[in-house]
Design a protein around this motif. Structure first.
Motif, PDB file in Angstrom:
ATOM      1  N   ALA A  15       0.852  -1.184   0.000  1.00  0.00           N
ATOM      2  CA  ALA A  15       0.000   0.000   0.000  1.00  0.00           C
ATOM      3  C   ALA A  15       0.896   1.245   0.000  1.00  0.00           C
ATOM      4  O   ALA A  15       1.981   1.227   0.598  1.00  0.00           O
ATOM      5  CB  ALA A  15      -0.888   0.002   1.246  1.00  0.00           C
ATOM      6  N   PRO A  16       0.453   2.317  -0.663  1.00  0.00           N
ATOM      7  CA  PRO A  16      -0.798   2.484  -1.413  1.00  0.00           C
ATOM      8  C   PRO A  16      -0.697   2.115  -2.885  1.00  0.00           C
ATOM      9  O   PRO A  16      -1.695   2.166  -3.606  1.00  0.00           O
ATOM     10  CB  PRO A  16      -1.070   3.981  -1.259  1.00  0.00           C
ATOM     11  CG  PRO A  16       0.294   4.593  -1.233  1.00  0.00           C
ATOM     12  CD  PRO A  16       1.179   3.609  -0.490  1.00  0.00           C
ATOM     13  N   ASP A  17       0.498   1.757  -3.359  1.00  0.00           N
ATOM     14  CA  ASP A  17       0.669   1.522  -4.790  1.00  0.00           C
ATOM     15  C   ASP A  17      -0.193   0.371  -5.298  1.00  0.00           C
ATOM     16  O   ASP A  17      -0.771   0.448  -6.388  1.00  0.00           O
ATOM     17  CB  ASP A  17       2.138   1.253  -5.116  1.00  0.00           C
ATOM     18  CG  ASP A  17       3.008   2.483  -4.950  1.00  0.00           C
ATOM     19  OD1 ASP A  17       2.468   3.604  -5.047  1.00  0.00           O
ATOM     20  OD2 ASP A  17       4.219   2.334  -4.702  1.00  0.00           O
ATOM     21  N   GLU A  18      -0.273  -0.710  -4.522  1.00  0.00           N
ATOM     22  CA  GLU A  18      -1.054  -1.869  -4.962  1.00  0.00           C
ATOM     23  C   GLU A  18      -2.507  -1.478  -5.224  1.00  0.00           C
ATOM     24  O   GLU A  18      -3.090  -1.838  -6.262  1.00  0.00           O
ATOM     25  CB  GLU A  18      -0.959  -2.983  -3.917  1.00  0.00           C
ATOM     26  CG  GLU A  18      -1.737  -4.238  -4.249  1.00  0.00           C
ATOM     27  CD  GLU A  18      -3.191  -4.147  -3.850  1.00  0.00           C
ATOM     28  OE1 GLU A  18      -4.051  -4.674  -4.592  1.00  0.00           O
ATOM     29  OE2 GLU A  18      -3.478  -3.531  -2.804  1.00  0.00           O
ATOM     30  N   GLY A  19      -3.117  -0.729  -4.299  1.00  0.00           N
ATOM     31  CA  GLY A  19      -4.503  -0.301  -4.491  1.00  0.00           C
ATOM     32  C   GLY A  19      -4.653   0.647  -5.659  1.00  0.00           C
ATOM     33  O   GLY A  19      -5.654   0.600  -6.394  1.00  0.00           O
ATOM     34  N   ARG A  37       6.521   5.721  -7.527  1.00  0.00           N
ATOM     35  CA  ARG A  37       5.578   5.439  -6.438  1.00  0.00           C
ATOM     36  C   ARG A  37       4.422   6.422  -6.508  1.00  0.00           C
ATOM     37  O   ARG A  37       4.478   7.427  -7.226  1.00  0.00           O
ATOM     38  CB  ARG A  37       6.253   5.557  -5.077  1.00  0.00           C
ATOM     39  CG  ARG A  37       7.271   4.476  -4.791  1.00  0.00           C
ATOM     40  CD  ARG A  37       7.692   4.475  -3.325  1.00  0.00           C
ATOM     41  NE  ARG A  37       8.464   5.649  -2.933  1.00  0.00           N
ATOM     42  CZ  ARG A  37       8.007   6.652  -2.198  1.00  0.00           C
ATOM     43  NH1 ARG A  37       6.746   6.690  -1.786  1.00  0.00           N
ATOM     44  NH2 ARG A  37       8.805   7.652  -1.883  1.00  0.00           N
ATOM     45  N   SER A  38       3.385   6.156  -5.715  1.00  0.00           N
ATOM     46  CA  SER A  38       2.195   7.004  -5.711  1.00  0.00           C
ATOM     47  C   SER A  38       1.647   7.130  -4.304  1.00  0.00           C
ATOM     48  O   SER A  38       2.138   6.489  -3.367  1.00  0.00           O
ATOM     49  CB  SER A  38       1.118   6.409  -6.634  1.00  0.00           C
ATOM     50  OG  SER A  38       0.664   5.163  -6.110  1.00  0.00           O
ATOM     51  N   CYS A  39       0.608   7.928  -4.147  1.00  0.00           N
ATOM     52  CA  CYS A  39      -0.119   7.986  -2.876  1.00  0.00           C
ATOM     53  C   CYS A  39      -1.599   8.219  -3.170  1.00  0.00           C
ATOM     54  O   CYS A  39      -1.983   8.496  -4.309  1.00  0.00           O
ATOM     55  CB  CYS A  39       0.450   9.056  -1.940  1.00  0.00           C
ATOM     56  SG  CYS A  39       0.488  10.739  -2.584  1.00  0.00           S
ATOM     57  N   PHE A  40      -2.421   8.091  -2.149  1.00  0.00           N
ATOM     58  CA  PHE A  40      -3.873   8.236  -2.275  1.00  0.00           C
ATOM     59  C   PHE A  40      -4.321   9.257  -1.234  1.00  0.00           C
ATOM     60  O   PHE A  40      -4.196   9.007  -0.027  1.00  0.00           O
ATOM     61  CB  PHE A  40      -4.563   6.892  -2.052  1.00  0.00           C
ATOM     62  CG  PHE A  40      -6.040   6.906  -2.308  1.00  0.00           C
ATOM     63  CD1 PHE A  40      -6.526   6.858  -3.605  1.00  0.00           C
ATOM     64  CD2 PHE A  40      -6.938   6.962  -1.254  1.00  0.00           C
ATOM     65  CE1 PHE A  40      -7.893   6.855  -3.850  1.00  0.00           C
ATOM     66  CE2 PHE A  40      -8.309   6.958  -1.489  1.00  0.00           C
ATOM     67  CZ  PHE A  40      -8.793   6.910  -2.789  1.00  0.00           C
ATOM     68  N   SER A  41      -4.816  10.384  -1.686  1.00  0.00           N
ATOM     69  CA  SER A  41      -5.099  11.508  -0.784  1.00  0.00           C
ATOM     70  C   SER A  41      -6.599  11.653  -0.560  1.00  0.00           C
ATOM     71  O   SER A  41      -7.305  12.336  -1.318  1.00  0.00           O
ATOM     72  CB  SER A  41      -4.525  12.812  -1.359  1.00  0.00           C
ATOM     73  OG  SER A  41      -3.134  12.730  -1.526  1.00  0.00           O
ATOM     74  N   MET A  42      -7.084  11.005   0.488  1.00  0.00           N
ATOM     75  CA  MET A  42      -8.482  11.152   0.876  1.00  0.00           C
ATOM     76  C   MET A  42      -8.607  11.630   2.314  1.00  0.00           C
ATOM     77  O   MET A  42      -9.399  12.514   2.616  1.00  0.00           O
ATOM     78  CB  MET A  42      -9.248   9.845   0.703  1.00  0.00           C
ATOM     79  CG  MET A  42     -10.743   9.984   1.016  1.00  0.00           C
ATOM     80  SD  MET A  42     -11.720   8.513   0.650  1.00  0.00           S
ATOM     81  CE  MET A  42     -11.216   7.429   1.984  1.00  0.00           C
ATOM     82  N   THR A  43      -7.834  11.069   3.238  1.00  0.00           N
ATOM     83  CA  THR A  43      -7.990  11.374   4.663  1.00  0.00           C
ATOM     84  C   THR A  43      -7.657  12.830   4.953  1.00  0.00           C
ATOM     85  O   THR A  43      -6.690  13.385   4.427  1.00  0.00           O
ATOM     86  CB  THR A  43      -7.083  10.460   5.489  1.00  0.00           C
ATOM     87  OG1 THR A  43      -7.380   9.100   5.172  1.00  0.00           O
ATOM     88  CG2 THR A  43      -7.282  10.681   6.979  1.00  0.00           C
ATOM     89  N   GLU A  44      -8.477  13.444   5.824  1.00  0.00           N
ATOM     90  CA  GLU A  44      -8.333  14.866   6.140  1.00  0.00           C
ATOM     91  C   GLU A  44      -8.292  15.077   7.650  1.00  0.00           C
ATOM     92  O   GLU A  44      -8.766  14.229   8.424  1.00  0.00           O
ATOM     93  CB  GLU A  44      -9.517  15.645   5.561  1.00  0.00           C
ATOM     94  CG  GLU A  44      -9.632  15.533   4.050  1.00  0.00           C
ATOM     95  CD  GLU A  44     -10.910  16.150   3.499  1.00  0.00           C
ATOM     96  OE1 GLU A  44     -10.926  16.510   2.313  1.00  0.00           O
ATOM     97  OE2 GLU A  44     -11.899  16.249   4.261  1.00  0.00           O
ATOM     98  N   GLY A  64       3.065   7.401   1.998  1.00  0.00           N
ATOM     99  CA  GLY A  64       3.932   7.321   0.827  1.00  0.00           C
ATOM    100  C   GLY A  64       4.090   8.603   0.055  1.00  0.00           C
ATOM    101  O   GLY A  64       4.701   8.605  -1.019  1.00  0.00           O
ATOM    102  N   ALA A  65       3.583   9.724   0.571  1.00  0.00           N
ATOM    103  CA  ALA A  65       3.591  10.963  -0.207  1.00  0.00           C
ATOM    104  C   ALA A  65       4.997  11.494  -0.462  1.00  0.00           C
ATOM    105  O   ALA A  65       5.267  12.082  -1.517  1.00  0.00           O
ATOM    106  CB  ALA A  65       2.750  12.035   0.503  1.00  0.00           C
ATOM    107  N   ASP A  66       5.910  11.306   0.492  1.00  0.00           N
ATOM    108  CA  ASP A  66       7.273  11.793   0.317  1.00  0.00           C
ATOM    109  C   ASP A  66       7.993  10.915  -0.711  1.00  0.00           C
ATOM    110  O   ASP A  66       8.286   9.762  -0.463  1.00  0.00           O
ATOM    111  CB  ASP A  66       8.020  11.761   1.650  1.00  0.00           C
ATOM    112  CG  ASP A  66       9.365  12.470   1.595  1.00  0.00           C
ATOM    113  OD1 ASP A  66       9.755  12.938   0.509  1.00  0.00           O
ATOM    114  OD2 ASP A  66      10.037  12.554   2.637  1.00  0.00           O
ATOM    115  N   GLY A  67       8.247  11.467  -1.867  1.00  0.00           N
ATOM    116  CA  GLY A  67       8.890  10.720  -2.936  1.00  0.00           C
ATOM    117  C   GLY A  67       7.943  10.153  -3.964  1.00  0.00           C
ATOM    118  O   GLY A  67       8.388   9.594  -4.973  1.00  0.00           O
TER     119      GLY A  67
END
Length: 401
Positions: A95-99, A126-133, A167-170
């Motif tokens: 996670a989060p790349d797999e999702g 790499r990637s990230c998923f930005s939903m949580t606030e 995972g946002a850094d990078g």
């Protein structure tokens, strides 16, 4: 009716390859990574080794360079990858790349696949998923989303705050969830593909969480008049919540797969240590209270695997699995935490140490009971569905009376 829990020869061969790779390439590196932390250079090196060993991305489509295994087959393979905390990153099934790979494969346009999915699946980025606030924004309740997307000429402008973005850094890009605003757009939320070098996508501080093995940390993100062109809308405007379910149900199950492997590792470490210890004139494994810990772990591991395999099969057969995945996430997340806790107790003082790996697994696994839907939220959903079914039965009996 037929129940078949057999593992095909192809899956068993791949499971053994992953087991051998983890033992030879990853476990010897664990202490170094625990001490020094992850780097993208190390990730790239380990993924190259995994590719050479033929174990890279077992869950990803074959046309993207992955193993092309069905989701129920991946349950076997991702558990094996999770036996080392380094395994999911090395095999590009973390996670989060797999999702995100799964979501992009199902929803991305041809141009989006080429720009975002192909390099992600290959491990190039790499990637990230930005939903949580931050509160009172979206967390376990996505409907509380406060980040806004406003329609402008040629695209959208996003404004809002995100946090705990793994995972946002990078990361090269993020999939961002935002709530549409304005009379000229569809109601609901929309997903956007946002390169992290977009000047409106501002990386903030690392949040100092108890876990420590997620590459890229957990960051605060500010979206400040972040312009996203129309071609980077993922799916249809207003379809964000439905698209999130496409990602979240399988993603919470792959978390279960990976953490089941880590819990099995913790159990194995503790039992192997107990076999060689003698206390109060008896082998530790001969003492009743130690035997109870071992037996309870065996039961939890078996039950978690059986539940997970069933739900993964339901999803692989094409069903939505929302309720099944909620039940499985609740049970497996609670069960694996119990297993690791007992393993620490069984191992004694060294069980709390990272030198024995148990201490690191214990730290990292605790958050699993919260992310991808906290236990209490899933229980609420399960209870509400159960109550609705009961109400329908009561109503049907009343009508037929």
């Amino acid at each position: 009716m037929a129940f078949d829990f057999s593992i095909s020869e192809r899956v068993e061969v791949q499971r053994q390859r992953i087991e051998d790779f983890v033992a030879a390439e990853l476990i010897p590196l664990e202490q170094q990574v625990f001490r020094d932390g992850w780097t993208d250079a190390l990730r790239t090196d380990l993924q190259a080794r995994a590719r050479a060993a033929g174990v890279f991305a077992p869950q990803a489509p074959a046309e993207l360079g992955g193993g092309g295994f069905r989701f129920d087959e991946a349950a076997v393979l991702l558990e094996e990858a999770g036996y080392s905390l380094l395994g999911p990153v090395a095999l590009n099934c973390a996670a989060p790349d797999e999702g995100n790979i799964h979501l992009l494969h199902l929803t991305a346009t041809a141009a989006q696949r080429e720009r975002y999915l192909v390099p992600l699946a290959s491990g190039e980025v790499r990637s990230c998923f930005s939903m949580t606030e931050p509160p009172p924004g979206a967390g376990s309740d996505p409907s509380a989303l406060r980040t806004r997307a406003r329609r402008v000429d040629g695209g959208w402008v996003l404004n809002g705050e995100k946090w705990l973005i793994t995972g946002a850094d990078g990361a090269a890009f993020s999939i961002v969830m935002a709530l549409n605003e304005g009379d000229d757009v569809a109601e609901g939320a929309t997903m956007f593909l946002v390169p992290t070098d977009n000047p409106g996508f501002v990386l903030g501080d690392h949040l100092n969480t108890i876990d420590g093995t997620f590459l890229g940390g957990h960051l605060q993100i500010s979206l400040r008049d972040c312009f996203v062109p129309d071609e980077d809308v993922l799916g249809e405007p207003g379809s964000g919540f439905a698209a999130a379910q496409v990602r979240l149900a399988p993603a919470r199950l792959t978390h279960c797969m990976r953490w089941l492997g880590a819990a099995r590792r913790a159990h194995d470490i503790a039992v192997e240590r107990a076999v060689g210890r003698e206390l109060f004139g008896s082998p530790l494994t001969g003492l009743g209270m130690a035997q109870a810990l071992i037996a309870e772990n065996e039961v939890d591991l078996h039950a978690a695997r059986a539940m997970l395999w069933h739900t993964a099969w339901v999803l692989a057969e094409g069903s939505r699995t929302s309720e099944e995945s909620s039940r499985t996430k609740v049970f497996v997340s609670e069960a694996v935490c119990r297993v690791v806790d007992r393993a620490v107790q069984l191992a004694g003082g060294m069980g709390t140490s990272e030198e024995l790996v148990l201490g690191r697994i214990y730290r990292d696994i605790r958050s699993f009971r919260i992310y991808d839907g906290a236990t209490e939220v899933h229980k609420m959903s399960i209870a509400q569905r159960t109550a609705r079914r009961a109400a329908k039965r009561v109503q049907a009996r009343g009508v037929g009376a």
